[in-house]
Design an enzyme around this catalytic site. Structure first.
Site, PDB file in Angstrom:
ATOM      1  CB  CYS A   2      -0.854   0.000   1.259  1.00  0.00           C
ATOM      2  SG  CYS A   2      -1.808  -1.495   1.447  1.00  0.00           S
ATOM      3  NE  ARG A  27       4.429   1.454  -1.355  1.00  0.00           N
ATOM      4  CZ  ARG A  27       5.519   0.715  -1.132  1.00  0.00           C
ATOM      5  NH1 ARG A  27       6.582   0.873  -1.896  1.00  0.00           N
ATOM      6  NH2 ARG A  27       5.542  -0.174  -0.166  1.00  0.00           N
ATOM      7  CD1 TRP A  76      -2.661  -4.707  -4.858  1.00  0.00           C
ATOM      8  CD2 TRP A  76      -2.213  -6.044  -3.126  1.00  0.00           C
ATOM      9  NE1 TRP A  76      -2.603  -5.989  -5.333  1.00  0.00           N
ATOM     10  CE2 TRP A  76      -2.349  -6.828  -4.303  1.00  0.00           C
ATOM     11  CE3 TRP A  76      -1.928  -6.690  -1.932  1.00  0.00           C
ATOM     12  CZ2 TRP A  76      -2.203  -8.217  -4.304  1.00  0.00           C
ATOM     13  CZ3 TRP A  76      -1.787  -8.070  -1.925  1.00  0.00           C
ATOM     14  CH2 TRP A  76      -1.929  -8.811  -3.094  1.00  0.00           C
ATOM     15  CG  ASN A 102       2.300  -1.707   3.154  1.00  0.00           C
ATOM     16  OD1 ASN A 102       1.560  -2.504   2.594  1.00  0.00           O
ATOM     17  ND2 ASN A 102       3.582  -1.595   2.862  1.00  0.00           N
ATOM     18  N   GLY A 103       0.822  -3.978   5.152  1.00  0.00           N
ATOM     19  CA  GLY A 103       1.343  -5.243   5.671  1.00  0.00           C
ATOM     20  C   GLY A 103       0.189  -6.167   6.045  1.00  0.00           C
ATOM     21  CD  GLU A 481      10.408  -9.934 -17.668  1.00  0.00           C
ATOM     22  OE1 GLU A 481      10.223 -10.752 -16.744  1.00  0.00           O
ATOM     23  OE2 GLU A 481       9.999  -8.758 -17.618  1.00  0.00           O
ATOM     24  CE  LYS A 485       7.387  -6.496 -17.671  1.00  0.00           C
ATOM     25  NZ  LYS A 485       7.808  -7.458 -16.756  1.00  0.00           N
ATOM     26  CD  GLU A 488       3.972  -7.659 -15.133  1.00  0.00           C
ATOM     27  OE1 GLU A 488       3.683  -7.363 -13.975  1.00  0.00           O
ATOM     28  OE2 GLU A 488       5.140  -7.737 -15.528  1.00  0.00           O
ATOM     29  CG  HIS A 504      10.339 -33.557 -23.725  1.00  0.00           C
ATOM     30  ND1 HIS A 504      10.725 -34.858 -23.969  1.00  0.00           N
ATOM     31  CD2 HIS A 504      11.400 -32.784 -24.092  1.00  0.00           C
ATOM     32  CE1 HIS A 504      11.962 -34.882 -24.420  1.00  0.00           C
ATOM     33  NE2 HIS A 504      12.400 -33.638 -24.502  1.00  0.00           N
ATOM     34  CE  LYS A 601       8.101  -1.054 -10.186  1.00  0.00           C
ATOM     35  NZ  LYS A 601       8.342  -1.730 -11.483  1.00  0.00           N
TER      36      LYS A 601
HETATM   37  C1  AGP Z   1       7.453  -7.401 -12.927  1.00  0.00           C
HETATM   38  O1  AGP Z   1       6.903  -6.808 -14.104  1.00  0.00           O
HETATM   39  C2  AGP Z   1       6.490  -7.417 -11.780  1.00  0.00           C
HETATM   40  N1  AGP Z   1       6.072  -6.117 -11.461  1.00  0.00           N
HETATM   41  C3  AGP Z   1       6.961  -8.256 -10.607  1.00  0.00           C
HETATM   42  O2  AGP Z   1       7.137  -9.562 -11.084  1.00  0.00           O
HETATM   43  C4  AGP Z   1       8.276  -7.814  -9.903  1.00  0.00           C
HETATM   44  O3  AGP Z   1       9.381  -8.038 -10.748  1.00  0.00           O
HETATM   45  C5  AGP Z   1       8.445  -8.676  -8.651  1.00  0.00           C
HETATM   46  O4  AGP Z   1       7.344  -8.415  -7.807  1.00  0.00           O
HETATM   47  C6  AGP Z   1       9.749  -8.409  -7.882  1.00  0.00           C
HETATM   48  O5  AGP Z   1       9.760  -7.089  -7.447  1.00  0.00           O
HETATM   49  P1  AGP Z   1      11.164  -6.497  -6.882  1.00  0.00           P
HETATM   50  O6  AGP Z   1      12.133  -6.525  -8.017  1.00  0.00           O
HETATM   51  O7  AGP Z   1      10.846  -5.108  -6.406  1.00  0.00           O
HETATM   52  O8  AGP Z   1      11.606  -7.402  -5.750  1.00  0.00           O
END
Ligand code: AGP
Length: 606
Positions: A2, A27, A76, A102-103, A481, A485, A488, A504, A601
């Site tokens: 958050c 966040r 969040w 937050n948490g 990767e 992308k 998400e 396989h 984020k």
């Molecule tokens: C990547 O596009 C995502 N936002 C997510 O997978 C991110 O890489 C992951 O949460 C790790 O975050 P960090 O690098 O801040 O630890």
């Protein structure tokens, strides 16, 4: 994950709190709320709404009472859905004490049961509301001393938290605390700030204070007192924030993600500066790299994919076994770790709880920790023996792009350094790699100059139900990767495979018209031939091939050319078209590019 903001000072609180929430909305954006101290001893002023910050701003209008201290939160959701009642801040039953969090409070259920027995009434489903009522009782016990009450309450909580609280009896005072969740102090002139990260107040001050575990911070416009759990006053650990507010602006781009894709040449160049010929002793002074017999990279999401690429480089150049672990799984296996193990946590934010807790597990078993991070002053580097900072600048978009390519650079630099320390890297080869690294910013620029046609290409597949990504060697993590992308951003099913693995089982997924993105190994390599065969196998079954390659490929239906580079460095170039395709697909599908649904984020809960 958050966004948390607090302001107290000579100015009016609403504006800096709102500005901070806007900068922290990445966040978490399920709901937002603000509480202000307006009149001493009267109920607090509070407004909170489900949905993005804009929903709250819409109802604020002009009739906001003047206040010089307040707190704000953008959420969040963890416990309780994104509703008005579950939005923070939460109030005590008198409406004079407000708390944001937050948490995750793991013992909130038993706390709530006890508090209801004491007569407290609850309005939400959140874990946070248990804390505000606990704090209300503790404040009475401590004769109104909010900081002492906060210290007592923190001792009763299990789990992770960043907490901020205000009480109308004490206009101008904000008390906060943190455990396994970020909180930083902004030191102003006649005003002070508290926030989840420095982007909330960087336009007001570049002076920040670190806070450690279970420390309580007590601020007014003119004072900052930090104490430990026992109430002992601690010295301030002040630092200068290394980037400026404009870096956190969109700079004319349609989205932060697009800006950050285009910032990659600079992010790579800045991360390389002064390091290709060897890491500065001030970076490595805190860690002894001799005598290690195992490397374990721990990370999540995109950072995990950077670790997978790092594995190939470290094993090849440093001749040592490397495991790459999903941080969220690592410690629950209770793996064997000792003082000969080198742990490399990779984290853009430096606050990812899964990665932090995995690192702590390994440290507790004697491991040495060399972290890779993009956020100076964050928790993971603070708890490491050494840190190699990436210099990508603030990454605001939830989908990581420039941080990823900067993490790849950090992996290559660490692999070179380990090879030199262990005497396993031929100096001629090292020099060749150094020269190729230096070429990368310009080569990424070249790729960026050719991505325009990807918009049209992407739209051809906007209604596809799935997209597959194939790669071999360092192209395999790149495929993973690319798939992440697309998932998400476009909310489309996507999956990355090792090219040799298709036969396989996964090849059964191929149907007529299935779009397959093939990340081709560097031309002339054995794996390039193998991958060409893999492409033929899927094409023969009806797939449409989009190839990313440094050479022509007859079997490709669409070819995305990239410049040649050292085979290990190729992910830096091949990932850029994948980022752009995901970006364009999100737009084609009408999605929110910078704040995709359900995400945040920085994932600061386990
Ligand atoms: C990547 O596009 C995502 N936002 C997510 O997978 C991110 O890489 C992951 O949460 C790790 O975050 P960090 O690098 O801040 O630890």
């Amino acid at each position: 994950m958050c966004g948390i903001v607090g302001y107290t000072g000579k100015g009016l609180a609403l504006s800096p709190v709102l500005e901070g929430l806007r900068r922290l909305e990445y966040r978490g954006y399920d709901s937002a709320g603000i509480a202000l101290v307006v009149t001493k001893g009267a109920p607090l002023w509070i407004e909170k709404r489900a949905g993005k910050l804009g929903n709250l701003e819409e109802i604020l209008g002009d009739a906001i009472p003047e206040s010089h201290s307040g707190i704000g939160h953008t959420r969040w959701a963890t416990h309780g859905g994104p509703t008005d009642d579950n939005a923070h801040p939460h109030l005590d039953n008198e409406g004079k004490l407000a708390l944001i969090h937050n948490g995750i409070i793991e013992n909130y259920v038993e706390l709530r049961a006890e508090l209801e027995k004491r007569g407290h009434t609850f309005k939400s489903e959140t874990d946070t509301e248990s804390v505000v009522h606990l704090l209300s009782d503790a404040r009475k016990t401590h004769k109104g001393d909010l900081a002492a009450a906060m210290r007592e309450v923190c001792g009763q909580l299990r789990g992770s938290f960043t907490l901020l609280a205000i009480h109308s009896d004490e206009p101008g005072r904000i008390v906060g605390s943190r455990r396994n969740s970020p909180l930083v102090v902004g030191v102003g002139e006649g005003e002070n700030f508290l926030a989840s990260d420095v982007s909330a107040f960087i336009s007001h001050t570049k002076r920040a204070l670190e806070l450690g575990q279970d420390e309580v911070v007590d601020i007014t416009a003119s004072s900052i007192v930090v104490t430990d759990a026992s109430g002992k006053v601690l010295p301030h650990r002040e630092y200068e924030i290394s980037w400026d507010a404009s870096a956190a602006e969109r700079g004319g781009y349609a989205h932060f993600m697009l800006k950050e894709i285009y910032e990659q040449p600079k992010a790579i160049a800045d991360t390389l500066i002064g390091r290709t010929a060897g890491l500065d002793p001030e970076i490595t002074a805190g860690i002894d790299l001799k005598g290690i017999n195992k490397v374990v990279i721990i990370a999540c999401g995109t950072a995990y994919h950077a670790g997978l690429v790092g594995k190939y480089a470290i094993e090849k150049w440093a001749d040592i076994s490397v495991d790459v672990e999903l941080a969220s799984e690592y410690r629950y296996r209770e793996p064997s770790v000792d003082a000969q193990t080198l742990i490399i946590p990779i984290s853009q934010s430096g606050e990812t709880m899964d990665t932090l807790m995995a690192m702590r597990y390994a440290r507790s078993h004697g491991a040495r920790v060399f972290s890779v991070c993009n956020t100076n002053g964050s928790t993971i580097p603070r708890e490491s023996d050494a840190v190699l900072y990436t210099h990508a600048g603030p990454e605001i978009a939830v989908a990581s792009t420039k941080a990823f390519t900067a993490q790849l650079i950090a992996m290559y630099l660490l692999a070179l350094h380990l090879g030199r320390v262990r005497g396993t890297l031929d100096s001629k080869i090292a020099h060749e790699i150094e020269l190729e690294l230096a070429e990368l910013p310009a080569k990424v620029e070249q790729v960026l100059e050719t991505v325009e046609p990807l918009r049209e290409l992407t739209r051809k597949f906007k209604d596809s139900s799935s997209m597959l990504f194939l790669g071999r060697h360092v192209g395999f993590p790149t495929a993973l990767e690319g798939a992440l992308k697309l998932k998400e951003l476009a909310y489309m099913h996507a999956e990355g495979f090792a090219g040799g693995e298709l036969k396989h089982g996964p090849i059964a997924l191929i149907d007529t018209g299935t779009p397959v993105i093939a990340i081709m190994p560097a031309v002339g390599t054995l794996l390039a031939e193998k991958m060409a065969s893999n492409v033929q196998e899927v094409k023969a079954r009806g797939a449409i091939i989009i190839a990313i390659s440094d050479a022509p490929l007859a079997s490709a239906d669409h070819l995305i050319r990239i410049p040649s580079t050292h085979e290990f460095l190729q992910p830096i170039l091949s990932v850029v078209p994948l980022q752009v395709i995901a970006y364009e697909m999100a737009i084609a599908r009408g999605n929110d590019v910078d704040q995709p649904r359900n995400l945040a984020k920085s994932v600061t809960v386990e």
